[in-house]
Enzyme design. Structure first.
Site, PDB file in Angstrom:
ATOM      1  N   ASP A 396       0.850  -1.183   0.000  1.00 36.23           N
ATOM      2  CA  ASP A 396       0.000   0.000   0.000  1.00 36.23           C
ATOM      3  C   ASP A 396       0.893   1.242   0.000  1.00 36.23           C
ATOM      4  O   ASP A 396       2.098   1.154  -0.207  1.00 36.23           O
ATOM      5  CB  ASP A 396      -0.934  -0.055   1.222  1.00 36.23           C
ATOM      6  CG  ASP A 396      -2.250   0.668   0.999  1.00 36.23           C
ATOM      7  OD1 ASP A 396      -2.228   1.796   0.458  1.00 36.23           O
ATOM      8  OD2 ASP A 396      -3.310   0.122   1.385  1.00 36.23           O
ATOM      9  N   ASP A 510      -5.914   3.312  -7.028  1.00 37.46           N
ATOM     10  CA  ASP A 510      -6.841   3.628  -5.940  1.00 37.46           C
ATOM     11  C   ASP A 510      -7.211   5.110  -6.017  1.00 37.46           C
ATOM     12  O   ASP A 510      -6.642   5.875  -6.798  1.00 37.46           O
ATOM     13  CB  ASP A 510      -6.130   3.312  -4.612  1.00 37.46           C
ATOM     14  CG  ASP A 510      -7.066   3.355  -3.412  1.00 37.46           C
ATOM     15  OD1 ASP A 510      -8.293   3.320  -3.604  1.00 37.46           O
ATOM     16  OD2 ASP A 510      -6.555   3.400  -2.280  1.00 37.46           O
ATOM     17  N   GLU A 513     -11.794   8.161  -7.991  1.00 36.80           N
ATOM     18  CA  GLU A 513     -13.159   8.621  -8.289  1.00 36.80           C
ATOM     19  C   GLU A 513     -13.197   9.981  -9.015  1.00 36.80           C
ATOM     20  O   GLU A 513     -14.176  10.181  -9.749  1.00 36.80           O
ATOM     21  CB  GLU A 513     -13.983   8.683  -6.993  1.00 36.80           C
ATOM     22  CG  GLU A 513     -14.236   7.347  -6.345  1.00 36.80           C
ATOM     23  CD  GLU A 513     -13.003   6.717  -5.701  1.00 36.80           C
ATOM     24  OE1 GLU A 513     -12.886   5.481  -5.701  1.00 36.80           O
ATOM     25  OE2 GLU A 513     -12.145   7.487  -5.206  1.00 36.80           O
ATOM     26  N   ARG A 592     -10.318   0.908  -8.239  1.00 36.52           N
ATOM     27  CA  ARG A 592     -11.451   1.112  -7.325  1.00 36.52           C
ATOM     28  C   ARG A 592     -12.647   1.710  -8.058  1.00 36.52           C
ATOM     29  O   ARG A 592     -13.778   1.263  -7.884  1.00 36.52           O
ATOM     30  CB  ARG A 592     -11.047   1.994  -6.140  1.00 36.52           C
ATOM     31  CG  ARG A 592     -12.105   2.003  -5.049  1.00 36.52           C
ATOM     32  CD  ARG A 592     -11.604   2.595  -3.759  1.00 36.52           C
ATOM     33  NE  ARG A 592     -11.468   4.045  -3.816  1.00 36.52           N
ATOM     34  CZ  ARG A 592     -11.036   4.790  -2.798  1.00 36.52           C
ATOM     35  NH1 ARG A 592     -10.693   4.201  -1.655  1.00 36.52           N
ATOM     36  NH2 ARG A 592     -10.931   6.089  -2.912  1.00 36.52           N
ATOM     37  N   ASP A 608     -13.091  -0.395   0.616  1.00 33.76           N
ATOM     38  CA  ASP A 608     -12.600  -0.425   2.000  1.00 33.76           C
ATOM     39  C   ASP A 608     -13.662  -0.954   2.953  1.00 33.76           C
ATOM     40  O   ASP A 608     -14.296  -0.199   3.702  1.00 33.76           O
ATOM     41  CB  ASP A 608     -12.148   0.975   2.420  1.00 33.76           C
ATOM     42  CG  ASP A 608     -10.956   1.450   1.611  1.00 33.76           C
ATOM     43  OD1 ASP A 608     -10.243   0.591   1.049  1.00 33.76           O
ATOM     44  OD2 ASP A 608     -10.728   2.668   1.526  1.00 33.76           O
ATOM     45  N   HIS A 666      -6.419  -8.344   2.571  1.00 34.02           N
ATOM     46  CA  HIS A 666      -5.847  -6.998   2.742  1.00 34.02           C
ATOM     47  C   HIS A 666      -6.433  -6.361   3.988  1.00 34.02           C
ATOM     48  O   HIS A 666      -7.632  -6.461   4.233  1.00 34.02           O
ATOM     49  CB  HIS A 666      -6.186  -6.140   1.514  1.00 34.02           C
ATOM     50  CG  HIS A 666      -5.732  -4.714   1.601  1.00 34.02           C
ATOM     51  ND1 HIS A 666      -4.458  -4.358   1.998  1.00 34.02           N
ATOM     52  CD2 HIS A 666      -6.374  -3.556   1.323  1.00 34.02           C
ATOM     53  CE1 HIS A 666      -4.344  -3.033   1.964  1.00 34.02           C
ATOM     54  NE2 HIS A 666      -5.500  -2.528   1.559  1.00 34.02           N
TER      55      HIS A 666
END
Length: 926
Positions: A396, A510, A513, A592, A608, A666
């Site tokens: 990450d 990630d 959006e 994502r 998440d 994860h």
């Protein structure tokens, strides 16, 4: 306890927060007329509605206001289409009637529910009129005119209607401004050259008011009837409603909830948003597509090709309303007629998913908070020490220097290049995270990604033409504009620079959006109709800029107002392209944020989640929804991302997660480790065993992905796709299938040693033992101790499996075991796709083997339809045949007698075959 026990009741929906009323079986097929031209049932409903209103007025002492006009009382509650959908507004009679609509107050709904709209359209509300309709080579073109202005600003008086009969099972209907061009989604869609000759649908129109009336020819079912409410087409408010032929509707992502949507006044918003998966919120991706099951088991799908902020309002009529705040109304309707075919037809428009590399189907391990490359390495070594399968190790954002993309923490992650080299030496792979927010605060000349992006103008800009600055993990950031082709080249160059130090194998994108820790930017958002439109759909935060960038931000292709929902897709496209150019192999990308067609470039994880039983349960509807959306490479964070898992939860979740198409464990920082090595010997062994089971099934899973890539088949599959005539399967979302053959029934509750599951009609075989279960379509209680996951093979199937190793590379060299599950007629069929597991376009270039397996009249045949050298490197070692009714006297392999074993549970096994996969053969038992 018995292994199996029939039950007479269905299982509870444990992951649902509250019990919802079960949707009744579909009834009646609607009429080809506006809904207010009622049938007897409608008259009864109107009378009941009128009596109810009268009674409530007497009881309420007048709080319901004056008696509505008779035309308003004609509209039954379930058919009231909302005329005042604005949130955060108390709708009064004055506000409602200013729009020319009916106002009838009804008792308030339960908290958090929308309920019956108080303000709704009367039957004679002005709409568009179809002025002309002419034939074209592909269909029809028409002209729509509105004679009375609607109540949203800048409504468009004249519209153009384009209809194309694209195939016998696909219809394309597009409504747009007749005079001025409007933004349209820049998605490559197929262009047909001739009109469908024998469509399985019939299309009619209501001229005044305008409406689309679509029927299935074979059954007469009315699939669309848009006369139920007026068409509104303003510059920033587009709305069209339709009746539905049943209440069994799926899709419309991304949301968390049951797979089957409730039509009880349920509004689903589509606007990409960074938020932990929560019921009723708009989540990371936008998928304006639904699939609907019709009476008798037929299915159809509807896709609105529109990327603007949108909401879809569902109501119990049953009915549906699309509301979007830009673009055009560009509909594709897919007629199936079975649900598998609907999804295939949808992907013929948006594109089939990419073929993943074989290693992508192995087990992935990650966490935020390893803290260093050495600690990451220790986890890898521990997995190897316990011989637990693992194909990929991830990091990450803690590998970065100051959370900046394309950097490496020089102290804590100095040994990362050595770790990656070690992974590669052991046939394993490395995946790292990237965010689209580029740090903007480094001294000039010290951070090439920002300096170069700024120089070349590759970031989202404000209305003033300056880079829009928000805040993400590294602090103040600019946002890459992936709608600009030059940005793709810059992205590639950044990745090339980093790859020279850390030769990664895949990328995890990630926060795309895009996510922003501020609302809009450091300076907020400017006034205007883009950031404060006349109508804002029911987005989380009540603003288009909530935890993202300003809708007014400028991008190369358009304004962010139009492109927001495409941001993740465009980044995935750039990332997959870069990986191909860097590695020369199939790309592996997990994103994502998603949009239709994204399966061509990436997979998806469900975000998440939390370490809770409910989250594990909700992951199954998530998997199944993304199967509908053409993104088969999907999974949830196994054992949960946030919060602290328990050993029992993690064991059960590893069992379920081993059957996610994309399987990754994860978790977050500052929580205890949850990789398999962190638990007791018993739990660790249960996790190892189920991963070995997954790895044994890789040939089968890989073949399913080939079929997805080739023709749009689903991988993780709802039961009703295989049993569409069985209405008991239409609500199931606690079980799923791999392909058509393997039924997965996980435990989703704590403290139990059994699980209830639906077993569709037919013979099913225990995957582990070959023992059979015969069902007429029943709920069964199955033994499920903590170390056991229930798997069943459907009769008539052949599953190619393999002796598992601890990596896909080790596994693919091992002998194959073919599992035959005989039908009641002693037949079976299966197939196997085999290539080198990583090269680009192996099918397209002919570098593959394809083998078909058949059983009939006690003869198993393996037929090689296409061969490559890869098939010569693997052998078929064992053939296990389930359901052989009586002991054979002998077994013949290509005419030569062969030793065999036969068990009391009717399992015939022939071992030590030693036949090359590239060699056809037959095996007979007498």
């Amino acid at each position: 306890m018995k292994s199996y026990q029939k039950l007479t009741t269905t299982q509870p929906a444990a992951c649902r927060v509250e019990e919802e009323g079960a949707a009744p079986l579909p009834t009646g097929r609607g009429k080809l007329a506006p809904w207010w031209v009622g049938s007897g049932l409608l008259v009864v409903a109107v009378l009941l509605s009128t009596i109810t209103v009268w009674v409530l007025r007497q009881v309420s002492g007048g709080w319901l206001g004056p008696t509505p006009a008779p035309k308003c009382l004609l509209v039954p509650e379930s058919h009231r289409f909302d005329c005042y959908p604005e949130r955060r507004v108390v709708v009064t009679q004055e506000l409602c009637e200013s729009r020319g609509c009916c106002f009838i107050q009804t008792p308030p709904p339960a908290e958090g529910k929308r309920g019956v709209p108080w303000c709704f359209y009367p039957p004679d509300f002005p709409s568009y009129t179809l002025e002309s309709l002419n034939q074209t080579a592909l269909g029809m073109v028409g002209s729509l005119v509105r004679r009375e202005k609607a109540y949203y600003p800048r409504d468009i008086e004249k519209l153009r209607l384009d209809v194309e009969f694209e195939t016998d099972t696909r219809l394309h209907i597009k409504i747009t401004d007749a005079a001025n061009p409007r933004y349209e989604v820049p998605l490559d869609v197929p262009r047909v050259m001739k009109r469908a000759e024998n469509p399985i649908y019939s299309l009619n129109f209501s001229w005044d008011p305008f409406g689309v009336l679509l029927q299935r020819k074979a059954t007469g079912a009315v699939l669309l009837n848009t006369t139920v409410a007026p068409l509104i087409f303003a510059d920033q408010f587009l709305q069209i409603s339709t009746s539905l032929p049943s209440k069994f509707l799926y899709g419309l992502g991304e949301h968390r909830g049951s797979f089957l949507h409730s039509l009880d006044w349920n509004t689903l918003t589509l606007w990409a948003r960074d938020v932990s998966p929560t019921e009723s919120f708009n989540l990371y991706g936008a998928h304006p597509f639904y699939l609907l099951m019709e009476e008798g088991g037929d299915a159809h799908g509807v896709f609105l090709l529109n990327s603007n902020a949108m909401e879809v309002a569902l109501q119990p009529a049953p009915g549906l309303t699309w509301r979007t705040i830009g673009g055009v109304l560009d509909f594709y309707i897919f007629l199936g007629p079975d649900p598998n075919m609907v999804i295939q037809q949808y992907q013929q428009v948006i594109g089939f998913p990419a073929m993943p590399p074989l290693w992508a189907l192995g087990f992935h391990l990650c966490r935020w908070g390893y803290g260093s490359s050495n600690e990451t390495w220790q986890t890898v070594r521990a997995m190897r020490n316990y011989q637990i399968p693992q194909d990929a190790q991830w990091n990450d954002i803690d590998y970065m220097d100051g959370y900046r993309d394309f950097t490496l923490d020089p102290q804590k992650f100095a040994s990362l290049p050595s770790l990656v080299q070690d992974l590669h030496k052991h046939g394993q792979h490395y995946v790292m995270i990237l965010d689209p927010g580029i740090s903007s605060t480094s001294p000039h000349g010290s951070y090439w990604p920002f300096d170069e992006g700024l120089r070349r103008g590759l970031f989202l800009n404000t209305t003033q033409g300056q880079p829009l600055i928000g805040q993400v993990w590294p602090g103040f950031t600019a946002f890459a504009d992936f709608s600009n082709p030059d940005t793709h080249q810059w992205w590639l160059q950044n990745l090339q620079h980093f790859y020279a130090h850390v030769p990664f194998d895949g990328l995890w994108i990630d926060m795309n959006e895009p996510s922003n820790f501020m609302d809009g930017s450091e300076d907020g958002c400017p006034p205007g109709d883009l950031d404060s439109p006349p109508y804002t759909p029911a987005v989380l935060g009540d603003s288009l800029s909530a935890k993202t960038v300003c809708a007014s931000a400028k991008q190369k292709a358009s304004v962010h107002y139009n492109l927001h929902n495409l941001y993740g897709l465009m980044e995935a496209k750039a990332t997959a392209s870069a990986l191909i150019q860097i590695r020369g192999k199939r790309p592996f990308v997990i994103s994502r944020s998603t949009f239709p067609s994204q399966g061509r470039y990436s997979g998806h994880w469900l975000g998440d989640n939390r370490s809770q039983w409910k989250d594990m349960c909700y992951s199954i509807p998530g998997l199944l929804s993304f199967s509908l959306f053409g993104i088969p490479l999907v999974g949830a964070d196994i054992c949960g991302f946030s919060g602290s898992t328990s050993e029992e939860l993690c064991t059960r979740w590893m069992q379920l997660g081993a059957f996610y198409p994309f399987a990754r464990n994860h978790n977050t920082q500052n929580e205890k480790a949850q990789d398999p090595t962190a638990f007791s010997p018993a739990a660790r062994m249960a996790m190892k065993d189920v991963l070995l089971t997954r790895y044994s099934l890789l040939p089968f899973l890989y073949t399913l992905f080939h079929r997805a890539h080739l023709q749009g088949d689903t991988v993780a599959r709802p039961l009703f796709f295989e049993f569409p005539w069985d209405v008991a399967t239409w609500e199931l979302d606690r079980q799923f299938l791999w392909g058509r053959s393997l039924l997965v029934t996980p435990v989703l509750e704590p403290g139990v040693d059994s699980v209830t599951g639906y077993v569709p009609q037919g013979t099913w075989y225990d995957f582990y033992t070959g023992s059979s279960v015969n069902s007429s379509g029943e709920v069964w209680k199955m033994s499920a101790p903590l170390e056991h996951l229930n798997l069943h093979i459907r009769e008539g199937s052949v599953l190619p499996t393999q002796k598992p190793g601890t990596t896909t590379e080790m596994t693919r060299g091992n002998p194959l075991r073919l599992i035959v599950a005989l039908s009641s007629h002693a037949t079976a069929w299966g197939d196997l796709f085999w290539d080198d597991g990583e090269s680009l376009d192996t099918f397209e270039q002919g570098n593959y083997s394809y083998v078909v397996f058949n059983v009939t009249q006690n003869i198993f045949t393996s037929t090689v339809l296409h061969a490559s050298t890869e098939a010569t490197k693997v052998t078929i070692g064992t053939l296990s045949i389930f359901g052989v009714q009586k002991p054979p006297s002998k077994v013949l392999l290509n005419g030569q007698e062969k030793p065999f074993s036969y068990l009391d549970n009717q399992v015939l096994t022939v071992s030590d075959l030693g036949i090359s996969l590239g060699q056809g053969f037959s095996l007979q038992w007498l």
